[in-house]
Enzyme design. Structure first.
Site, PDB file in Angstrom:
ATOM      1  N   PHE A  10     -34.681  -9.717  39.461  1.00 27.16           N
ATOM      2  CA  PHE A  10     -35.132  -9.983  38.100  1.00 27.16           C
ATOM      3  C   PHE A  10     -36.306 -10.962  38.098  1.00 27.16           C
ATOM      4  CE2 PHE A  10     -30.608  -9.060  37.818  1.00 27.16           C
ATOM      5  CZ  PHE A  10     -30.472  -8.305  36.663  1.00 27.16           C
ATOM      6  N   ASP A  11     -37.302 -10.677  37.286  1.00 22.47           N
ATOM      7  CA  ASP A  11     -38.214 -11.726  36.873  1.00 22.47           C
ATOM      8  C   ASP A  11     -37.402 -12.681  35.996  1.00 22.47           C
ATOM      9  OD1 ASP A  11     -40.790 -13.006  36.357  1.00 22.47           O
ATOM     10  OD2 ASP A  11     -40.610 -12.140  34.354  1.00 22.47           O
ATOM     11  N   PHE A  12     -37.948 -13.832  35.674  1.00 20.91           N
ATOM     12  CA  PHE A  12     -37.175 -14.807  34.890  1.00 20.91           C
ATOM     13  C   PHE A  12     -37.709 -14.940  33.463  1.00 20.91           C
ATOM     14  CE2 PHE A  12     -35.630 -19.200  33.958  1.00 20.91           C
ATOM     15  CZ  PHE A  12     -34.279 -18.896  34.003  1.00 20.91           C
TER      16      PHE A  12
END
Length: 217
Positions: A10-12
């Protein structure tokens, strides 16, 4: 034969953690101080995604270090009051963790601020690896951070997804040879992200569950 998904990266910011208002207001604070009246929200929108060094280097190379410093100071001071997780994130992450998926964060954010957000979400124990800006020489869309996450997870790229809200995530995922997932709640709009042809587009984080189980259409 398509391999089963075992690993989810995941990107944040803007993907699982809603810092959009924080980011906009931080940029507004810094830019209005130095360039009054020049930057509106529509002008700031392209700054969401690249590193601060990249963004401020384009705005004013000579003052870039000063601007980055001012940004980080204001951002850290207002982080908790202007940040929250997106709807359903905690429940979905806990479900994926319980079902045995390898979970990781791959972000262009500095590591200490990543952990500040994870602690606010009470999600620090969910992720098996967290890759931030301090861990790499080349941030997304270069494949380096995604490949590093896969290496630390001992994961197969053919069994991995990269999920994000910006083109850096989708292009970075493609460069790393993993399947890519966009999020329709991106601040830049779903149509913007569709231009980069992610393999899937989530309307809600829970849409991820049938995808990883191979039940998505």
């Amino acid at each position: 034969m398509t391999k089963k998904i075992t690993t989810i990266l995941f990107d944040f910011d803007g993907t699982i953690f809603d810092t959009n208002e924080l980011i906009f207001r931080t940029f507004e604070h810094v830019l209005e101080t130095h360039y009054p009246g020049k930057y509106r929200r529509k002008d700031i929108l392209p700054f969401l995604g690249p590193t601060l060094d990249q963004t401020f280097g384009l705005i004013d190379l000579k003052k870039a270090d000063q601007l980055v410093g001012e940004y980080r100071e204001w951002n850290a001071a207002h982080h908790d009051e202007l940040s929250t997780e997106f709807d359903g994130v905690s429940e979905t992450l806990r479900t994926l963790k319980a079902e045995g998926y390898k979970l990781g964060i791959v972000s262009t954010k500095k590591n200490h601020m990543l952990w500040k957000g994870l602690e606010l979400m009470e999600a620090g124990d969910v992720f098996d690896v967290v890759i931030g800006l301090d861990d790499v020489l080349k941030p997304k869309p270069d494949p380096e951070p995604i490949l590093l996450a896969l290496k630390r997870l001992d994961a197969d790229r053919e069994e991995a997804l990269m999920i994000g809200d910006n083109y850096h995530d989708i292009v970075g995922g493609k460069n790393a040879g993993v399947k890519t997932v966009g999020v329709a709640w991106t601040a830049k709009g779903e149509d913007f992200l569709q231009q980069y042809n992610p393999d899937y587009m989530l309307q809600h984080i829970s849409d991820l569950l049938p995808i990883v189980k191979g039940e998505a259409n």
